[in-house]
Structure formats: C-alpha cells, structure tokens
Design a protein around this motif. Structure first.
Motif, PDB file in Angstrom:
ATOM      1  N   LEU A   1      36.158 -24.795  27.803  1.00 47.90           N
ATOM      2  CA  LEU A   1      36.864 -25.351  28.946  1.00 47.90           C
ATOM      3  C   LEU A   1      38.112 -24.545  29.281  1.00 47.90           C
ATOM      4  O   LEU A   1      38.447 -24.349  30.457  1.00 47.90           O
ATOM      5  CB  LEU A   1      37.242 -26.810  28.661  1.00 47.90           C
ATOM      6  CG  LEU A   1      36.075 -27.803  28.563  1.00 47.90           C
ATOM      7  CD1 LEU A   1      36.583 -29.178  28.176  1.00 47.90           C
ATOM      8  CD2 LEU A   1      35.319 -27.865  29.881  1.00 47.90           C
ATOM      9  N   SER A   2      38.808 -24.065  28.264  1.00 39.01           N
ATOM     10  CA  SER A   2      39.997 -23.252  28.527  1.00 39.01           C
ATOM     11  C   SER A   2      39.626 -21.956  29.238  1.00 39.01           C
ATOM     12  O   SER A   2      40.351 -21.501  30.127  1.00 39.01           O
ATOM     13  CB  SER A   2      40.722 -22.950  27.219  1.00 39.01           C
ATOM     14  OG  SER A   2      39.917 -22.158  26.358  1.00 39.01           O
TER      15      SER A   2
ATOM     16  N   ILE B   1      38.814 -22.853  32.929  1.00 40.08           N
ATOM     17  CA  ILE B   1      40.043 -23.076  33.704  1.00 40.08           C
ATOM     18  C   ILE B   1      40.801 -21.772  33.901  1.00 40.08           C
ATOM     19  O   ILE B   1      41.361 -21.504  34.971  1.00 40.08           O
ATOM     20  CB  ILE B   1      40.910 -24.127  32.997  1.00 40.08           C
ATOM     21  CG1 ILE B   1      40.181 -25.478  32.957  1.00 40.08           C
ATOM     22  CG2 ILE B   1      42.255 -24.281  33.698  1.00 40.08           C
ATOM     23  CD1 ILE B   1      40.896 -26.541  32.146  1.00 40.08           C
TER      24      ILE B   1
ATOM     25  N   GLN C   1      41.919 -19.953  37.347  1.00 42.15           N
ATOM     26  CA  GLN C   1      43.334 -19.623  37.524  1.00 42.15           C
ATOM     27  C   GLN C   1      43.511 -18.151  37.881  1.00 42.15           C
ATOM     28  O   GLN C   1      44.314 -17.804  38.759  1.00 42.15           O
ATOM     29  CB  GLN C   1      44.103 -19.955  36.245  1.00 42.15           C
ATOM     30  CG  GLN C   1      45.586 -19.639  36.319  1.00 42.15           C
ATOM     31  CD  GLN C   1      46.311 -19.975  35.031  1.00 42.15           C
ATOM     32  OE1 GLN C   1      45.756 -20.618  34.147  1.00 42.15           O
ATOM     33  NE2 GLN C   1      47.539 -19.521  34.907  1.00 42.15           N
TER      34      GLN C   1
ATOM     35  N   SER D   1      40.622 -16.467  28.966  1.00 40.28           N
ATOM     36  CA  SER D   1      41.879 -17.049  28.501  1.00 40.28           C
ATOM     37  C   SER D   1      42.823 -15.988  27.948  1.00 40.28           C
ATOM     38  O   SER D   1      44.030 -16.234  27.845  1.00 40.28           O
ATOM     39  CB  SER D   1      41.604 -18.110  27.429  1.00 40.28           C
ATOM     40  OG  SER D   1      40.894 -17.552  26.338  1.00 40.28           O
TER      41      SER D   1
END
Length: 395
Positions: free
Chosen positions: A176-177, A180, A184, A229
């Motif tokens: 999930l990170s 996202i 971003q 990430s």
C-alpha cells in the motif's frame, strides 16, 4: 433431438449475427478512421474485446431464450455470465488504453523542451494503470459474487469487516505504501518519465514508473529497479526537474605558470565551435591553488544531460591538448630535493630581546604565555583531572 438441434441452431445463429454486426461496425469505423486518429485507434484496440463481449452476450441470451431445459443448463449459463463479465472488463481496459493514446497524441516527448509532455505522460500512464487495477479488482469481486456460497460468506463477513481491514492493512503495508507513493510521484511532479536522475550513485533516466516500482535506465544500459516508496523517503538528484538544460564542470590541474586568459579564450572557442553547447554558460575559473598546482574549472551548459556529458569530455580533451601543444612548461610538476649529502646542522637561534616570547612558547596553544592557561581551562572541562603541570600553574 429436434429441440436440441433447434437450440444449437439458435445459438449458432446468434453468434453469427453478433460477429457479422461487429465486423460491419469495425469496417465502418476503420473507414472513418482514415480521417480520424481517434476512430483508427478505437478500431485497432477495441475490436477484439468488443467482438468477444457482443458474441458471448448474444450466445447467453440465445441459451436463455431457446435452450430449453437440458442437463447442466444452470452451469452453462453461469459460465456464460462469468465470460460476459470478463469480456466487459477487457473492453473497459481497452477503452482506457484508447483514452490514454488520445490524451498523449498532442504531447510529444521526442522534442528538446518536453517537460510538460513528460509530466502529462506520467500522470496519464499512472491513471490508466490505476484504472486497470480497479477494473480487475471489481471484475473479480463481481465474478465471485455470482456464486451463492461466496455471496452468503460475504454477507456473514460484513460484521467482522473492521478486523479484516486492519489485518489486511498490516499485511499489505509495504504494498500500500508503494501504491500511494506511486500516485504521489505522478501527481506531485517530483518525478516523471524520462527524467534524468542520480540515485544510489548511478546516473540514468526514468524508463518506467509504475504503482509499485520505478525502473531507472543507467547510462551503460543497466537497469536499476527501486520501489516507488524509495523516491518519497530518500533524497535523489533530479537534473530535469524544471527543465532539461543543465550545467556541468570539467577540471584540470596545471602548474602555477599556466596562463589563464589564453586558456579561457580557448574554452570559448571550443564551446562556440560545437553544437553541444546551448550558448548559456562558458566560464573558466581557478578554484584551488595548493600542492604546487592550480586547479582550473570549466563550467559549461548544454540542452540535456547527454549533450552535457559529451561537452564536458570535449572541453577536457581540448584544454589538455592546448596545454600540451602551446605551454608544456605549464604541465603539472612534482618538486623534490635530491641532494646526495646530509644537510648541515642548523645552528641554535640567537636569544631574542628581553621580554620576547621564546620559540617554545610560540609553539604552544593551551599553555605558556598569553592566554594559553585560560584557554586550557576553558577547553579541559570541570570533570577532567588537572595535570600536575597545570595544577602548578593554577596555584
């Protein structure tokens, strides 16, 4: 037997009619696509999923209407429903690809000033991938809900949905990170496709930007794969953040006798004589003068990182060649004392005038004359034991 043949004929007729209808529409759209890039792309991309959707749906309706009651009828209809759902999802994904091509048609990335085009491409590609992932997830969910047992299980799990969501969030935290972080990066404009970056000590360009990973094409055609990430948690260099034009340096070491002004004129001639230079910056400065040599730094500019690399190499080669051809006396020198005999003993220094500080006192910082004792007290600290010498001096 007659009813079975009638049912098969109905199914075949429905499938044939669907195929004829789709192929007729495809031919018409292709004809119109000669004048419209949108229709041409639509006819090329959505033809097969549209054909599968219409044909399977026609067969399903024919079986429902004229199939009658035959062994396994419920299973066949359920399989056709699943195929219709899958075909519709395929069609939606194809339409998303068509919309992506339409959005990117007016933005070219093969031009020198392509920063806005690369930003739009990154965001559109990311949106299409998010759409495809959402379509796949929804399709699997709808297909699972067609099973009565699964539908009943889903109803019973609604009461414990909070616990399941917490467990799923913990288990998929890294995934999930990354998802996202991918969104971003795409919409914060901090990283785009074809951006030139320096990451993990490697210089390359962003080749692919997905929801989970980023592929960096290194200058020597290696690929550096990093999770998305990484770019939201660690610093990296982006050379094309606000534009593709960049600055670079080329440094050489020469002797102190090297003439700077003629070398500055040579640098200007090199820059003006090559198409790699963009005409913005061409500067030669002395940035260091230690160790018996001076360091000359040539600061130049280019349209993009690739041209800058070639320009830096060209400047370095021409300056080295100019020094070797015109001022060999300015080449770097190493000086050494090669006398064969021993040095004569140095006579003791004559005593200085009264009141002057002696050589021993001039070599001390934390003791002796002046404020040496006070400095020693300030830097020693109250918890450190005092030496006998300092204790005597303090008394």
């Amino acid at each position: 037997m007659t009813s079975l043949l009638r049912a098969l004929l109905t199914v075949v007729s429905a499938a044939g009619a669907a195929i004829v209808l789709v192929e007729t529409l495809h031919w018409a759209v292709e004809r119109l696509g000669r004048r419209s890039p949108l229709l041409h792309d639509l006819a090329r991309t959505a033809h097969r999923p549209f054909l599968a959707t219409v044909t399977i749906f026609a067969v399903q309706q024919a079986v429902r209407a004229a199939g009658g009651n035959f062994p396994g009828r419920a299973a066949v209809l359920h399989a056709l429903v699943l195929l219709v759902i899958a075909a519709v999802a395929w069609l939606v994904a194809a339409l998303a690809l068509v919309l992506e091509d339409v959005a990117l048609a007016r933005w070219r990335v093969d031009v020198p000033d392509n920063m806005k085009a690369r930003r739009v491409k990154t965001q559109v590609v990311m949106l299409r991938r998010v759409t495809v992932v959402a379509v796949v997830v929804l399709t699997l969910g709808v297909m699972m809900m067609t099973f009565p047992a699964v539908r009943a299980l889903g109803a019973s799990l609604l009461a414990s949905a909070g616990l399941i969501s917490v467990i799923a969030a913990v288990a998929a935290q890294s995934t999930l990170s990354n998802l996202i972080a991918g969104l971003q990066l795409a919409f914060s404009d901090s990283l785009r496709i074809d951006d030139v970056v320096v990451v993990e000590g490697e210089w390359g360009r962003i080749e692919e930007l997905t929801l989970t990973y980023v592929a960096v094409q290194i200058w020597d055609d290696r690929r550096l794969i990093l999770p998305t990430s990484y770019f939201t948690t660690k610093p990296f260099q982006n050379w094309t953040r606000t534009g593709s034009a960049v600055l670079g340096t080329a440094e050489i070491d020469v002797d102190w006798s090297a003439p700077v002004e003629p070398m500055r004129a040579e640098l200007r001639a090199v820059c003006e004589g090559t198409e790699l230079w963009d005409g913005r910056v061409c500067v030669l400065q002395v940035t260091d003068a230690v160790g018996g040599m001076i360091r000359l730094r040539a600061l130049v500019s280019a349209h993009d990182a690739g041209s800058l690399w070639d320009l830096r190499c060209l400047v370095r080669e021409r300056l080295v060649a100019w020094v070797f051809e015109h001022r060999r006396d300015a080449l770097p020198r190493l000086r050494a004392d090669v006398a064969p005999g021993e040095h004569a003993p140095v006579p003791p220094a004559a005593p200085g005038p009264a009141g002057a500080a002696g050589p021993d006192e001039d070599s001390r910082v934390f003791s002796g004359a002046g404020d040496g004792d006070e400095r020693a007290v300030a830097f020693s600290g109250p918890d450190e034991p005092a030496t006998p010498a300092s204790s005597g001096m303090r008394q």
